[in-house]
Write a protein that holds these residues in place. Structure first.
Motif, PDB file in Angstrom:
ATOM      1  N   SER A 114       2.784   7.282  -1.283  1.00 49.88           N
ATOM      2  CA  SER A 114       2.884   8.085  -2.507  1.00 49.88           C
ATOM      3  C   SER A 114       3.892   9.367  -2.183  1.00 49.88           C
ATOM      4  CB  SER A 114       1.489   8.757  -2.842  1.00 49.88           C
ATOM      5  OG  SER A 114       1.028   9.503  -1.705  1.00 49.88           O
ATOM      6  N   VAL A 115       4.152   9.853  -0.942  1.00 52.21           N
ATOM      7  CA  VAL A 115       5.067  11.026  -0.661  1.00 52.21           C
ATOM      8  C   VAL A 115       6.297  10.622  -1.134  1.00 52.21           C
ATOM      9  CG1 VAL A 115       5.613   9.961   1.625  1.00 52.21           C
ATOM     10  CG2 VAL A 115       5.943  12.654   1.251  1.00 52.21           C
ATOM     11  N   PHE A 116       6.721   9.129  -1.072  1.00 57.65           N
ATOM     12  CA  PHE A 116       8.203   8.909  -1.714  1.00 57.65           C
ATOM     13  C   PHE A 116       8.321   9.041  -3.099  1.00 57.65           C
ATOM     14  CE2 PHE A 116       7.525   6.875   2.361  1.00 57.65           C
ATOM     15  CZ  PHE A 116       8.954   6.962   3.003  1.00 57.65           C
ATOM     16  N   SER A 117       7.401   8.800  -3.782  1.00 60.04           N
ATOM     17  CA  SER A 117       7.331   9.082  -5.260  1.00 60.04           C
ATOM     18  C   SER A 117       7.258  10.568  -5.326  1.00 60.04           C
ATOM     19  CB  SER A 117       6.101   8.333  -6.059  1.00 60.04           C
ATOM     20  OG  SER A 117       4.940   9.052  -5.588  1.00 60.04           O
ATOM     21  N   ALA A 118       6.714  11.318  -4.679  1.00 66.13           N
ATOM     22  CA  ALA A 118       6.583  12.674  -4.995  1.00 66.13           C
ATOM     23  C   ALA A 118       7.747  13.517  -4.527  1.00 66.13           C
ATOM     24  CB  ALA A 118       5.413  13.274  -4.237  1.00 66.13           C
ATOM     25  N   ALA A 126      10.017  20.688   1.990  1.00 67.85           N
ATOM     26  CA  ALA A 126      11.161  19.358   1.996  1.00 67.85           C
ATOM     27  C   ALA A 126      11.689  18.939   3.166  1.00 67.85           C
ATOM     28  CB  ALA A 126      12.200  20.306   1.117  1.00 67.85           C
ATOM     29  N   LEU A 127      12.149  19.591   4.189  1.00 67.01           N
ATOM     30  CA  LEU A 127      12.455  18.952   5.430  1.00 67.01           C
ATOM     31  C   LEU A 127      11.572  18.047   5.988  1.00 67.01           C
ATOM     32  CD1 LEU A 127      14.278  22.325   7.061  1.00 67.01           C
ATOM     33  CD2 LEU A 127      15.310  20.146   6.188  1.00 67.01           C
ATOM     34  N   SER A 128      10.241  18.439   5.931  1.00 66.46           N
ATOM     35  CA  SER A 128       9.193  17.866   6.493  1.00 66.46           C
ATOM     36  C   SER A 128       8.999  16.260   5.740  1.00 66.46           C
ATOM     37  CB  SER A 128       7.646  18.467   6.329  1.00 66.46           C
ATOM     38  OG  SER A 128       7.703  19.423   7.209  1.00 66.46           O
ATOM     39  N   ILE A 129       9.296  16.366   4.489  1.00 66.51           N
ATOM     40  CA  ILE A 129       9.402  15.156   3.577  1.00 66.51           C
ATOM     41  C   ILE A 129      10.376  14.449   3.971  1.00 66.51           C
ATOM     42  CG2 ILE A 129       9.519  14.332   1.286  1.00 66.51           C
ATOM     43  CD1 ILE A 129       7.795  16.695   0.309  1.00 66.51           C
ATOM     44  N   SER A 130      11.529  14.857   4.238  1.00 62.98           N
ATOM     45  CA  SER A 130      13.128  14.395   4.504  1.00 62.98           C
ATOM     46  C   SER A 130      12.853  13.617   5.579  1.00 62.98           C
ATOM     47  CB  SER A 130      13.882  15.627   4.464  1.00 62.98           C
ATOM     48  OG  SER A 130      15.075  14.800   4.935  1.00 62.98           O
ATOM     49  N   ASP A 141       8.791   3.425   5.815  1.00 61.89           N
ATOM     50  CA  ASP A 141       9.214   2.584   4.702  1.00 61.89           C
ATOM     51  C   ASP A 141       8.802   2.858   3.343  1.00 61.89           C
ATOM     52  OD1 ASP A 141       9.920  -0.075   3.724  1.00 61.89           O
ATOM     53  OD2 ASP A 141       7.640  -0.249   3.203  1.00 61.89           O
ATOM     54  N   SER A 142       9.749   3.050   2.721  1.00 62.40           N
ATOM     55  CA  SER A 142       9.504   3.673   1.116  1.00 62.40           C
ATOM     56  C   SER A 142       8.277   2.877   0.405  1.00 62.40           C
ATOM     57  CB  SER A 142      10.790   3.664   0.272  1.00 62.40           C
ATOM     58  OG  SER A 142      11.328   2.372   0.181  1.00 62.40           O
ATOM     59  N   ASP A 151       3.264  -5.382  -4.334  1.00 59.57           N
ATOM     60  CA  ASP A 151       1.808  -5.104  -4.245  1.00 59.57           C
ATOM     61  C   ASP A 151       1.148  -5.692  -3.202  1.00 59.57           C
ATOM     62  OD1 ASP A 151      -0.444  -3.569  -5.133  1.00 59.57           O
ATOM     63  OD2 ASP A 151      -1.311  -5.188  -6.392  1.00 59.57           O
ATOM     64  N   VAL A 152       1.359  -7.113  -2.818  1.00 55.86           N
ATOM     65  CA  VAL A 152       0.844  -7.570  -1.845  1.00 55.86           C
ATOM     66  C   VAL A 152       1.243  -7.099  -0.495  1.00 55.86           C
ATOM     67  CG1 VAL A 152       1.043  -9.870  -0.382  1.00 55.86           C
ATOM     68  CG2 VAL A 152       0.787  -9.868  -2.912  1.00 55.86           C
ATOM     69  N   LEU A 153       2.648  -6.522  -0.291  1.00 59.83           N
ATOM     70  CA  LEU A 153       3.194  -5.900   0.771  1.00 59.83           C
ATOM     71  C   LEU A 153       2.352  -4.573   1.197  1.00 59.83           C
ATOM     72  CD1 LEU A 153       7.027  -6.558   0.442  1.00 59.83           C
ATOM     73  CD2 LEU A 153       5.182  -7.596   2.156  1.00 59.83           C
ATOM     74  N   LYS A 154       2.146  -3.664   0.048  1.00 57.77           N
ATOM     75  CA  LYS A 154       1.411  -2.599   0.246  1.00 57.77           C
ATOM     76  C   LYS A 154      -0.142  -2.809   0.595  1.00 57.77           C
ATOM     77  CE  LYS A 154       2.765  -1.115  -3.743  1.00 57.77           C
ATOM     78  NZ  LYS A 154       2.967  -0.107  -5.137  1.00 57.77           N
ATOM     79  N   THR A 155      -0.711  -3.887  -0.228  1.00 62.58           N
ATOM     80  CA  THR A 155      -2.159  -4.250   0.187  1.00 62.58           C
ATOM     81  C   THR A 155      -2.214  -4.576   1.765  1.00 62.58           C
ATOM     82  OG1 THR A 155      -2.688  -4.959  -2.011  1.00 62.58           O
ATOM     83  CG2 THR A 155      -4.011  -5.749  -0.267  1.00 62.58           C
ATOM     84  N   THR A 156      -1.238  -5.264   2.153  1.00 63.65           N
ATOM     85  CA  THR A 156      -1.315  -5.774   3.730  1.00 63.65           C
ATOM     86  C   THR A 156      -1.350  -4.646   4.399  1.00 63.65           C
ATOM     87  OG1 THR A 156      -0.160  -7.874   2.963  1.00 63.65           O
ATOM     88  CG2 THR A 156      -0.033  -7.075   5.236  1.00 63.65           C
TER      89      THR A 156
END
Length: 413
Positions: A8-12, A228-232, A239-240, A290-295
């Motif tokens: 979720s940090v990627f979408s945020a 922002a630096l921490s998120i960066s 992996d996004s 979705d399969v990759l995220k679930t895995t």
């Protein structure tokens, strides 16, 4: 190491925006700083009162002046007490605005009375009977005290207005009453004094407000920049899609894990989802994602309780496409195979009501050990070889490939 829970940090993540602190918040902070310690801040006022009281002994109306000095001391007590209450209200973020406003109004009322008493002190020096320049001492002390009080309180415009309003009300009235004694020049000076001091203190207060707003905005901006630096840093290391470590940072973290732990060997598990291309082809890349995220979540769930000692540690990453890799420190052979099997079973038994009924998860697992005497890449290649052995044996199974050290080289068995 702590594994990320989701991506979720990627979408945020978003562009860092400018910061603007609302003016009311700036004024509130200015008032808090101006009040400081209300009791200590008002103690210096006793010095001019002592000078005025001492000089008034040479006046004809000394009793009137001494009474005003006594009243002013009382006002110091009252303004200190009410200012202390305002400080407590400002510090309490849960207090209602009405209660805070009521405390401020009461404090400003006593500040107004204090200014009025300073203005009334002009009256006794209008009488004759001056000895050794007592009137001059009192006049200079009055002017300097009121002027300094307004300048020092430049950060609190409410205080300046209340103090100068009280002073102007009584000083101008008293000056006009004793017009024959003071003359036009002195009375004119008395009339001009409050607005002049207010203008100067108001200008200083505006500059102080602007400086404080910049300071507060910089603090918030620095916090946002740090975030922002921490998120960066997080984005560059993970992996996004899955939120797991990426390939580069897996190697870095695993090398650090080797240095930090005292385990002689580290286990490497290579995972490849079975028939993943068919999932993408038949159901679309959205469901494939979705399969990759679930895995990733299922693997994290199985690994979450493994860090039980100072020598333990783990790293997990998406290696590329539908491949994942896990590094475990201080993990016995039986344990690492059991862990791999637990993950494999969790994939095999997973069901999602939103997925097509014919979609089943499974993975082929290759397990090996990374010896201290060999590069990490060698152990990864061996785990990859074990994983392909699992695929060639029918998929959805775990295969262990042991490194055997002979002389200065490592062979597999």
């Amino acid at each position: 190491m702590e594994l990320p829970v989701s991506s979720s940090v990627f979408s945020a993540a978003r562009t860092l925006e400018s910061v603007s602190i609302p003016t009311p918040l700036v004024k509130r902070e200015m008032l808090k700083r101006a009040l400081g310690n209300p009791v200590v801040n008002r103690l210096p006022t006793l010095i001019p009162l002592f000078l005025i009281g001492y000089a008034s002994l040479a006046l004809v109306d000394r009793n009137d002046m001494l009474a005003l000095v006594s009243l002013q001391i009382l006002m110091i007590v009252m303004t200190s007490y009410t200012a202390l209450r305002v400080t407590d209200k400002l510090a309490d973020n849960e207090i209602s605005e009405r209660a805070e406003s009521r405390a401020i109004r009461l404090w400003l009322f006593f500040e107004f009375l204090s200014g009025a008493i300073w203005g009334l002190m002009i009256g006794p020096i209008a009488e004759t009977g001056d000895t050794d320049g007592a009137k001059t001492v009192i006049s200079i002390t009055l002017i300097v005290t009121v002027a300094l009080a307004a300048v020092v309180a430049a950060d609190a415009p409410q205080l300046i207005r209340a103090l100068l309003a009280g002073f102007a009300t009584t000083a101008i009235s008293t000056g006009l009453y004793y017009y024959d004694h003071f003359g036009s020049r002195v009375v004119f000076a008395i009339i001009l004094f409050p607005p002049t001091i207010y203008y100067l203190s108001h200008a200083m207060g505006k500059r102080a407000q602007s400086a404080l707003q910049t300071e507060m905005e910089n603090v918030v901006l620095n916090e946002k920049l740090s975030e922002a630096l921490s998120i960066s840093e997080y984005l560059s290391a993970h992996d996004s899609l899955t939120g797991l470590l990426n390939r580069r940072d897996f190697e870095r973290v695993t090398e650090e894990l080797r240095t930090r732990t005292q385990a002689s060997n580290m286990a490497i598990i290579m995972v490849d989802l079975d028939h993943f291309k068919q999932i993408n082809d038949r159901h679309g890349h959205g469901l494939g994602d979705d399969v990759l995220k679930t895995t990733a979540r299922l693997m994290q769930f199985q690994l979450r309780d493994l860090e039980t000692s100072a020598d333990s540690g783990q790293a997990i990453a998406r290696w590329g496409g539908e491949e994942f890799i896990i590094a475990l420190a201080n993990c016995a052979t039986d344990n690492v195979v059991r862990i791999a099997e637990n993950i494999r079973c969790s994939l095999e038994n997973y069901r999602n009501a939103e997925w097509p009924e014919d979609l089943k998860l499974s993975g082929s697992f290759g397990v090996t050990y990374w010896l201290e005497s060999e590069p990490l890449n060698t152990a990864i290649q061996r785990a990859d070889k074990a994983m392909y052995k699992a695929k060639s044996d029918g998929r959805n199974r775990t295969r262990l490939l042991r490194p055997i050290k002979q002389g200065g080289s490592t062979i597999t068995a």
